[in-house]
Design a protein around this motif. Sequence first.
Motif, PDB file in Angstrom:
ATOM      1  N   GLU A   1       0.832  -1.205   0.000  1.00  0.00           N
ATOM      2  CA  GLU A   1       0.000   0.000   0.000  1.00  0.00           C
ATOM      3  C   GLU A   1       0.868   1.257   0.000  1.00  0.00           C
ATOM      4  OE1 GLU A   1      -2.564  -0.421   3.382  1.00  0.00           O
ATOM      5  OE2 GLU A   1      -3.884  -1.848   2.370  1.00  0.00           O
ATOM      6  N   THR A   2       1.976   1.224   0.723  1.00  0.00           N
ATOM      7  CA  THR A   2       2.887   2.371   0.757  1.00  0.00           C
ATOM      8  C   THR A   2       3.513   2.587  -0.613  1.00  0.00           C
ATOM      9  OG1 THR A   2       3.373   1.939   3.082  1.00  0.00           O
ATOM     10  CG2 THR A   2       4.932   3.323   1.880  1.00  0.00           C
ATOM     11  N   VAL A   3       3.946   1.510  -1.248  1.00  0.00           N
ATOM     12  CA  VAL A   3       4.533   1.608  -2.585  1.00  0.00           C
ATOM     13  C   VAL A   3       3.506   2.165  -3.564  1.00  0.00           C
ATOM     14  CG1 VAL A   3       5.450   0.257  -4.510  1.00  0.00           C
ATOM     15  CG2 VAL A   3       6.243  -0.195  -2.188  1.00  0.00           C
ATOM     16  N   GLU A   4       2.276   1.695  -3.464  1.00  0.00           N
ATOM     17  CA  GLU A   4       1.216   2.185  -4.345  1.00  0.00           C
ATOM     18  C   GLU A   4       0.929   3.663  -4.092  1.00  0.00           C
ATOM     19  OE1 GLU A   4      -2.300  -0.258  -4.217  1.00  0.00           O
ATOM     20  OE2 GLU A   4      -1.158  -2.074  -4.650  1.00  0.00           O
ATOM     21  N   ALA A   5       0.956   4.083  -2.841  1.00  0.00           N
ATOM     22  CA  ALA A   5       0.703   5.491  -2.514  1.00  0.00           C
ATOM     23  C   ALA A   5       1.786   6.387  -3.107  1.00  0.00           C
ATOM     24  CB  ALA A   5       0.616   5.681  -1.005  1.00  0.00           C
ATOM     25  N   ILE A   6       3.035   5.952  -3.027  1.00  0.00           N
ATOM     26  CA  ILE A   6       4.139   6.738  -3.589  1.00  0.00           C
ATOM     27  C   ILE A   6       4.042   6.772  -5.114  1.00  0.00           C
ATOM     28  CG2 ILE A   6       6.653   6.826  -3.879  1.00  0.00           C
ATOM     29  CD1 ILE A   6       6.802   5.718  -0.982  1.00  0.00           C
ATOM     30  N   ALA A   7       3.711   5.628  -5.710  1.00  0.00           N
ATOM     31  CA  ALA A   7       3.542   5.586  -7.163  1.00  0.00           C
ATOM     32  C   ALA A   7       2.389   6.502  -7.590  1.00  0.00           C
ATOM     33  CB  ALA A   7       3.282   4.157  -7.621  1.00  0.00           C
ATOM     34  N   GLN A   8       1.322   6.527  -6.812  1.00  0.00           N
ATOM     35  CA  GLN A   8       0.180   7.400  -7.116  1.00  0.00           C
ATOM     36  C   GLN A   8       0.582   8.871  -7.004  1.00  0.00           C
ATOM     37  OE1 GLN A   8      -2.894   6.279  -8.206  1.00  0.00           O
ATOM     38  NE2 GLN A   8      -3.236   8.437  -8.650  1.00  0.00           N
ATOM     39  N   LEU A   9       1.407   9.195  -6.025  1.00  0.00           N
ATOM     40  CA  LEU A   9       1.902  10.564  -5.870  1.00  0.00           C
ATOM     41  C   LEU A   9       2.633  11.004  -7.132  1.00  0.00           C
ATOM     42  CD1 LEU A   9       2.517  12.967  -3.805  1.00  0.00           C
ATOM     43  CD2 LEU A   9       4.680  11.788  -3.463  1.00  0.00           C
ATOM     44  N   HIS A  10       3.509  10.146  -7.651  1.00  0.00           N
ATOM     45  CA  HIS A  10       4.250  10.465  -8.868  1.00  0.00           C
ATOM     46  C   HIS A  10       3.335  10.521 -10.082  1.00  0.00           C
ATOM     47  CE1 HIS A  10       8.447  10.413  -7.447  1.00  0.00           C
ATOM     48  NE2 HIS A  10       7.956   9.635  -6.497  1.00  0.00           N
ATOM     49  N   GLN A  11       2.389   9.605 -10.163  1.00  0.00           N
ATOM     50  CA  GLN A  11       1.460   9.589 -11.284  1.00  0.00           C
ATOM     51  C   GLN A  11       0.602  10.854 -11.293  1.00  0.00           C
ATOM     52  OE1 GLN A  11      -1.148   6.198 -11.370  1.00  0.00           O
ATOM     53  NE2 GLN A  11      -1.953   6.691 -13.380  1.00  0.00           N
ATOM     54  N   ASP A  12       0.107  11.256 -10.131  1.00  0.00           N
ATOM     55  CA  ASP A  12      -0.679  12.494 -10.039  1.00  0.00           C
ATOM     56  C   ASP A  12       0.149  13.693 -10.471  1.00  0.00           C
ATOM     57  OD1 ASP A  12      -2.768  10.977  -9.076  1.00  0.00           O
ATOM     58  OD2 ASP A  12      -2.515  11.598  -6.982  1.00  0.00           O
ATOM     59  N   HIS A  13       1.408  13.718 -10.059  1.00  0.00           N
ATOM     60  CA  HIS A  13       2.298  14.814 -10.435  1.00  0.00           C
ATOM     61  C   HIS A  13       2.491  14.853 -11.945  1.00  0.00           C
ATOM     62  CE1 HIS A  13       5.516  17.730  -9.999  1.00  0.00           C
ATOM     63  NE2 HIS A  13       6.292  16.958 -10.739  1.00  0.00           N
ATOM     64  N   ASP A  14       2.708  13.698 -12.546  1.00  0.00           N
ATOM     65  CA  ASP A  14       2.904  13.639 -13.999  1.00  0.00           C
ATOM     66  C   ASP A  14       1.632  14.014 -14.749  1.00  0.00           C
ATOM     67  OD1 ASP A  14       5.537  12.926 -13.676  1.00  0.00           O
ATOM     68  OD2 ASP A  14       5.165  10.770 -13.890  1.00  0.00           O
ATOM     69  N   GLN A  15       0.483  13.570 -14.257  1.00  0.00           N
ATOM     70  CA  GLN A  15      -0.782  13.873 -14.933  1.00  0.00           C
ATOM     71  C   GLN A  15      -1.167  15.346 -14.794  1.00  0.00           C
ATOM     72  OE1 GLN A  15      -3.541  11.035 -13.284  1.00  0.00           O
ATOM     73  NE2 GLN A  15      -3.004   9.462 -14.777  1.00  0.00           N
ATOM     74  N   ALA A  16      -0.705  15.996 -13.760  1.00  0.00           N
ATOM     75  CA  ALA A  16      -1.026  17.412 -13.559  1.00  0.00           C
ATOM     76  C   ALA A  16      -0.238  18.319 -14.500  1.00  0.00           C
ATOM     77  CB  ALA A  16      -0.762  17.807 -12.107  1.00  0.00           C
ATOM     78  N   ALA A  17       0.774  17.776 -15.150  1.00  0.00           N
ATOM     79  CA  ALA A  17       1.600  18.579 -16.055  1.00  0.00           C
ATOM     80  C   ALA A  17       0.816  18.911 -17.322  1.00  0.00           C
ATOM     81  CB  ALA A  17       2.875  17.827 -16.408  1.00  0.00           C
ATOM     82  N   SER A  18       0.946  20.150 -17.749  1.00  0.00           N
ATOM     83  CA  SER A  18       0.307  20.580 -18.992  1.00  0.00           C
ATOM     84  C   SER A  18       1.090  20.009 -20.175  1.00  0.00           C
ATOM     85  CB  SER A  18       0.281  22.099 -19.059  1.00  0.00           C
ATOM     86  OG  SER A  18       1.599  22.591 -19.204  1.00  0.00           O
ATOM     87  N   PRO A  19       0.480  20.008 -21.362  1.00  0.00           N
ATOM     88  CA  PRO A  19       1.238  19.542 -22.535  1.00  0.00           C
ATOM     89  C   PRO A  19       2.519  20.357 -22.766  1.00  0.00           C
ATOM     90  CG  PRO A  19      -1.098  19.633 -23.043  1.00  0.00           C
ATOM     91  CD  PRO A  19      -0.934  20.243 -21.681  1.00  0.00           C
ATOM     92  N   LEU A  20       2.454  21.663 -22.504  1.00  0.00           N
ATOM     93  CA  LEU A  20       3.650  22.489 -22.645  1.00  0.00           C
ATOM     94  C   LEU A  20       4.723  22.062 -21.653  1.00  0.00           C
ATOM     95  CD1 LEU A  20       5.117  24.885 -23.900  1.00  0.00           C
ATOM     96  CD2 LEU A  20       3.970  26.358 -22.229  1.00  0.00           C
ATOM     97  N   GLN A  21       4.316  21.779 -20.413  1.00  0.00           N
ATOM     98  CA  GLN A  21       5.279  21.343 -19.402  1.00  0.00           C
ATOM     99  C   GLN A  21       5.903  20.005 -19.798  1.00  0.00           C
ATOM    100  OE1 GLN A  21       6.312  22.971 -16.395  1.00  0.00           O
ATOM    101  NE2 GLN A  21       7.878  21.415 -16.685  1.00  0.00           N
ATOM    102  N   ARG A  22       5.096  19.102 -20.343  1.00  0.00           N
ATOM    103  CA  ARG A  22       5.631  17.809 -20.795  1.00  0.00           C
ATOM    104  C   ARG A  22       6.648  18.009 -21.923  1.00  0.00           C
ATOM    105  NH1 ARG A  22       0.021  16.043 -20.496  1.00  0.00           N
ATOM    106  NH2 ARG A  22      -0.264  15.064 -18.485  1.00  0.00           N
ATOM    107  N   ALA A  23       6.349  18.939 -22.836  1.00  0.00           N
ATOM    108  CA  ALA A  23       7.276  19.215 -23.937  1.00  0.00           C
ATOM    109  C   ALA A  23       8.585  19.795 -23.391  1.00  0.00           C
ATOM    110  CB  ALA A  23       6.635  20.175 -24.937  1.00  0.00           C
ATOM    111  N   ILE A  24       8.476  20.709 -22.432  1.00  0.00           N
ATOM    112  CA  ILE A  24       9.682  21.300 -21.827  1.00  0.00           C
ATOM    113  C   ILE A  24      10.485  20.218 -21.110  1.00  0.00           C
ATOM    114  CG2 ILE A  24      10.460  22.844 -19.987  1.00  0.00           C
ATOM    115  CD1 ILE A  24       8.227  24.773 -20.886  1.00  0.00           C
TER     116      ILE A  24
END
Length: 174
Positions: free
Chosen positions: A12-35
């Motif tokens: 559960e801890t590993v999943e929570a940390i992975a979710q934290l990173h996934q949320d961070h990546d998904q919150a990035a705009s397309p411009l931020q992903r390109a940068i």
Amino acid sequence: MSSETLTRDVEETVEAIAQLHQDHDQAASPLQRAIDAVTDLLGRPAAMVILVIAVTAWIAGNRLAAGWPDPDFVGLELGATLAALLIAVLILVTQRREDRLAERRETLTLELALLNEQKSAKIIALLEELRRDAPSIVDRRDEESEAMAQPADAAAVLNEIEDRTARDAASSKD
């Protein structure tokens, strides 16, 4: 280590940390992903090799075209200046985004530390209660255990840290 060997709480801890990173990546705009992609590309060793080859080719071409004594490097200077400015901005934008993730991690770590401190205080309180209630154990007062059974006041701890930091800073100026 496979997921079959992990206990449920660790999983559960590993999943929570992975979710934290996934949320961070998904919150990035397309411009931020390109940068991020450009910064990642420029941060590779191959980018440096290509840059050295390009500058060497530019210098060699100018030397051959303009003659040996006084080649013109104005274009190279302008290109290098613009590239440096672009890279500096890319690094700043990427670092700002990564700082947000680091701040979220720090907040999570602090929250977990406070939660663990509360749990530890509860465990100590339960052990003290068990000690008092067990007929085979002589009942005695343990002031240290009683103090440890009380959860710490996070605000009071923070105030004390800030006070000591301010005192240390003031004494180091003297």
